[in-house]
Design a protein around this motif. Structure first.
Motif, mmCIF file in Angstrom:
data_model
loop_
_atom_site.group_PDB
_atom_site.id
_atom_site.type_symbol
_atom_site.label_atom_id
_atom_site.label_comp_id
_atom_site.label_asym_id
_atom_site.label_seq_id
_atom_site.Cartn_x
_atom_site.Cartn_y
_atom_site.Cartn_z
ATOM 1 N N ASP A 80 -43.646 134.748 -30.639
ATOM 2 C CA ASP A 80 -42.768 134.540 -29.490
ATOM 3 C C ASP A 80 -41.646 135.574 -29.497
ATOM 4 O O ASP A 80 -41.032 135.843 -30.533
ATOM 5 C CB ASP A 80 -42.166 133.138 -29.545
ATOM 6 N N ARG A 82 -38.117 136.663 -27.254
ATOM 7 C CA ARG A 82 -37.144 136.325 -26.222
ATOM 8 C C ARG A 82 -36.119 137.451 -26.163
ATOM 9 O O ARG A 82 -35.733 137.994 -27.196
ATOM 10 C CB ARG A 82 -36.414 135.023 -26.562
ATOM 11 N N ASP A 84 -32.552 138.996 -23.659
ATOM 12 C CA ASP A 84 -31.633 138.773 -22.551
ATOM 13 C C ASP A 84 -30.503 139.792 -22.640
ATOM 14 O O ASP A 84 -30.195 140.311 -23.720
ATOM 15 C CB ASP A 84 -31.061 137.352 -22.618
ATOM 16 N N ARG A 98 -26.797 131.111 -26.245
ATOM 17 C CA ARG A 98 -28.058 131.732 -26.668
ATOM 18 C C ARG A 98 -28.316 131.546 -28.152
ATOM 19 O O ARG A 98 -29.450 131.369 -28.582
ATOM 20 C CB ARG A 98 -28.059 133.199 -26.270
ATOM 21 N N THR A 102 -31.592 129.477 -29.462
ATOM 22 C CA THR A 102 -32.570 130.153 -30.318
ATOM 23 C C THR A 102 -32.604 129.579 -31.725
ATOM 24 O O THR A 102 -33.658 129.497 -32.333
ATOM 25 C CB THR A 102 -32.250 131.660 -30.387
#
Length: 135
Positions: A80, A82, A84, A98, A102
Motif C-alpha cells: 500500500d 499513500r 499527499d 495524517r 497512517t
C-alpha cells in the motif's frame, strides 16, 4: 584468504520493512509459515512515512500563507502506498491528522524542517515508549 574483495548492499532492513514477509492484518491472518505480526504486537500496519516541507510565501499584508508539506507512506507488507501534499498552518493540524490516520512505524523527516513540524512529530513519536523510529 587475504585479498581484495567487493562488498555490496543487498538489503536494507528497518522496523517497517523487516516484517514485509509476514502478513499484517487486523484479523490476524498469517503468512506461509503461520507467522502473524498482528498477533505479536497488535499492529494493523507497518507504514514507513516520509515528511518533507517547504516554507510558504508571505501574503501582501505580510502574513504567512502556511507551510507546504508533502507526505508519502509505504507499507511494505501489503504494498500500500499513500501520498499527499497540503498547506498547513503553524499548529500543523493537517500533519497531525495524517500522522494519526497512517499510524506509521517509522517516520523519516527530510531536512531542513521547521520547529513547528519537528515539535509535532516529537510530541507524537518522540518518546521512547512510542515504539516509532524517527530519523
Amino acid at each position: 584468504k587475504s585479498g581484495v574483495f567487493e562488498r555490496r548492499l543487498v538489503g536494507l532492513y528497518t522496523r517497517s520493512t523487516l516484517e514485509a514477509g509476514v502478513a499484517i492484518a487486523s484479523e490476524a491472518s498469517t503468512n506461509d509459515e503461520g507467522e502473524s505480526a498482528a498477533a505479536q504486537d497488535g499492529r494493523t500496519s507497518a507504514y514507513l512515512l516520509c515528511v518533507a516541507e517547504r516554507p510558504g510565501d508571505e501574503n501582501d499584508d505580510g502574513s504567512d500563507r502556511g507551510t507546504r508539506i508533502g507526505v508519502a507512506a509505504i507499507d511494505a507488507s501489503t504494498g500500500d502506498v499513500r501520498h499527499d501534499e497540503f498547506v498547513d498552518t503553524r499548529m500543523r493540524p493537517g500533519l497531525e491528522a495524517r500522522l494519526l490516520l497512517t499510524s506509521p512505524q517509522e517516520v523519516l523527516v527530510v531536512e531542513p524542517v521547521s520547529s513547528a513540524t519537528s515539535k509535532m512529530i516529537d510530541a507524537m513519536y518522540g518518546g521512547s515508549t512510542s515504539g516509532v523510529r524517527v530519523e
